[in-house]
Scaffold this active site. Structure first.
Site, PDB file in Angstrom:
ATOM      1  N   GLU A 112      -0.803  13.613  62.193  1.00  0.00           N
ATOM      2  CA  GLU A 112      -1.070  13.398  60.764  1.00  0.00           C
ATOM      3  C   GLU A 112      -2.247  12.459  60.550  1.00  0.00           C
ATOM      4  OE1 GLU A 112       0.346  15.275  58.734  1.00  0.00           O
ATOM      5  OE2 GLU A 112       1.837  16.073  60.131  1.00  0.00           O
ATOM      6  N   HIS A 473      -8.661 -12.387 -37.978  1.00  0.00           N
ATOM      7  CA  HIS A 473      -7.411 -12.568 -38.703  1.00  0.00           C
ATOM      8  C   HIS A 473      -6.231 -12.708 -37.740  1.00  0.00           C
ATOM      9  CE1 HIS A 473      -4.526 -12.178 -41.993  1.00  0.00           C
ATOM     10  NE2 HIS A 473      -3.867 -11.280 -41.232  1.00  0.00           N
TER      11      HIS A 473
END
Length: 487
Positions: A112, A473
């Site tokens: 491997e 007023h």
């Protein structure tokens, strides 16, 4: 002298013979020598990997991972590649290699590591995995170590030992070579459509696979594990859930919620609101003028129990029905679009004279006096509350009565009313506010302005005023109301 020389030569020959016999014994042992089975029968996997990397692969496999695999039973080892960055991992089958001699472990590991080396050095030209590049390194290492690295393994007996789950087809393929309908696996995974050969088998045979063998006590162990795992889960799920036969008790809402800051000791108490912060101060009257509260004003909340009364922090009260009535009388919320409450006169909305709605008011002089008196009483009560808030910190003696002097809230209407009244007094020099620069409505006759004969009604006093003079007023009417509150 001749005798001494002859003796010396004999001794030298004997010494040379002994040295020649020792030289072969000093040669290093092979990696697969049989003596290693007694010296180191179970070597360290990571230790062997580091040693082989330095001796045979020139330290190129430092980024490669090596580990045991406890589930891999079909092959002795595998090398997994992870991209082109040089990362790969080597896994060796622990179930297979633990039954084999040390020699097989060394050869499998070297096999491997050759795959990993070809991948790391980007020299992986072998499309089949075991091409000429692989064989070149394999023969090189075999000459150096005396090992016998091959491209295959011979662990067939060990592999068959772990294939304990057997199935056999009941179709025609059970009589054909080489498998005779058998499927042997190490895991309990029956043949299905997930297998690559399943479609071909369905076409040629069409039989059904039946399990014929499994490990001893496998079914009992599996059932026991599932029971142990599922019982706690089912109990935990059904712990807080009522049974299907039981009925859930639905408790209706009683209309009483929770008070912020309330504790369990006050749960049985009765909440009342009071405007007096000092206990010795007399409460205000319960008429409309006393109950007129602003939503932002702060009052003290008391909880009455069987024992002595307890006080909590100051909170905003909930307005009662009397409070809402006073507020609705003073702050009318009737829309001007309502035809019942207002009528259009010369394009301006005027309150209707019809009586029936509690929110509509008559334009007669008596109704105006009642509205004025209610406004006066409302402002007097707000003024009394303002004086109460100002004088309470001075009269309070206990720790509960001490309140820090704070700046009045901007949202408080009483503060704004008092502020503008004081400002008008300062501007007029202490004189009467009625003698301001705003003339009465009679003096501001619309006839004075030529070409502007349109007359509208004042929404406050219902007098007829010229459309160009309506703003002045309205200011005069509001100042008159503030003067009445002051008086």
């Amino acid at each position: 002298m001749d005798e001494d020389l002859v003796l010396a030569l004999q001794l030298q020959e004997e010494w040379n013979l002994q040295v020649s016999e020792r030289e072969p014994a000093q040669e290093p042992l092979s990696l697969v020598d049989a003596s290693w089975e007694l010296v180191d029968p179970t070597p360290d996997l990571q230790g062997l990997f580091v040693l082989f990397n330095d001796r045979f692969f020139w330290g190129q496999l430092e980024a490669v991972e090596v580990k045991w695999s406890v589930r891999m039973t079909l092959c002795a080892g595998i090398c997994s590649y992870e991209g082109r960055g040089g990362m790969c991992s080597i896994r060796l089958s622990e179930p297979l290699l633990k039954l084999r001699p040390r020699k097989d472990l060394v050869e499998t590991l070297l096999h491997e590591m050759i795959h990993a080396y070809l991948f790391v050095t980007n020299n992986d030209k072998d499309r089949e995995g075991h091409g000429p590049e692989f064989c070149k390194h394999m023969h090189r290492i075999n000459r150096l170590t005396g090992a016998n690295i091959t491209v295959y393994h011979t662990f067939h007996d060990e592999v068959d030992e772990y294939r304990r789950h057997w199935w056999r087809c009941n179709g025609p393929c059970q009589n054909s070579k080489p498998y005779y309908g058998y499927v042997k696996r190490a895991t309990n995974r029956a043949p299905s459509a997930h297998d690559y050969w399943w479609a071909e088998h369905q076409k040629t045979c069409g039989g059904t696979y039946i399990k014929i063998k499994e490990p001893e006590n496998y079914s009992k162990k599996g059932k026991g594990k599932t029971k142990l795992r599922k019982q706690p889960v089912s109990e935990a799920e059904n712990k807080d859930k009522p049974n299907r036969g039981e009925k859930q008790l639905l408790i209706p809402f009683t209309g009483k919620g929770y008070v912020l800051g309330e504790t369990s000791n006050f749960s049985s108490g009765k909440c009342i609101t009071s405007h007096a912060i000092n206990e010795s101060q007399e409460p205000l009257s319960q008429d409309h003028s006393a109950n007129a509260l602003r939503p932002h004003s702060k009052t003290e909340v008391k909880f009455e129990q069987n024992g002595p009364s307890k006080k909590t922090s100051v909170a905003s009260p909930v307005l009662s029905t009397s409070h809402q009535n006073v507020l609705s009388n003073y702050f009318s919320k009737v829309s001007v679009a309502s035809s019942k409450a207002f009528r259009s006169v010369s394009g301006s909305p005027v309150k209707s004279l019809t009586v029936g709605d509690s929110t509509t008011k008559s334009v007669s002089a008596g109704s105006q006096r009642r509205v004025t008196s209610s406004r006066t009483s409302l402002r007097n009560s707000l003024k009394a509350m303002e004086s109460t808030y100002v004088t309470v910190p001075q009269d309070a003696g206990g720790p509960e009565g001490k309140l820090p002097s704070k700046r009045p809230r901007i949202e408080d209407k009483t503060f704004f009313d008092l502020f503008f009244i004081k400002k008008e007094q300062a501007q007029s020099g202490g004189g009467d506010v009625t003698s301001s620069s705003h003339p009465p409505a009679a003096a501001q006759s619309p006839s004075g302005a030529s070409g502007q004969s349109r007359v509208v009604h004042c929404p406050v006093c219902q007098d007829e005023v010229s459309e160009t003079q309506i703003n002045e007023h309205l200011d005069w009417c509001l100042e008159r109301d503030s003067t009445q509150v002051k008086s």
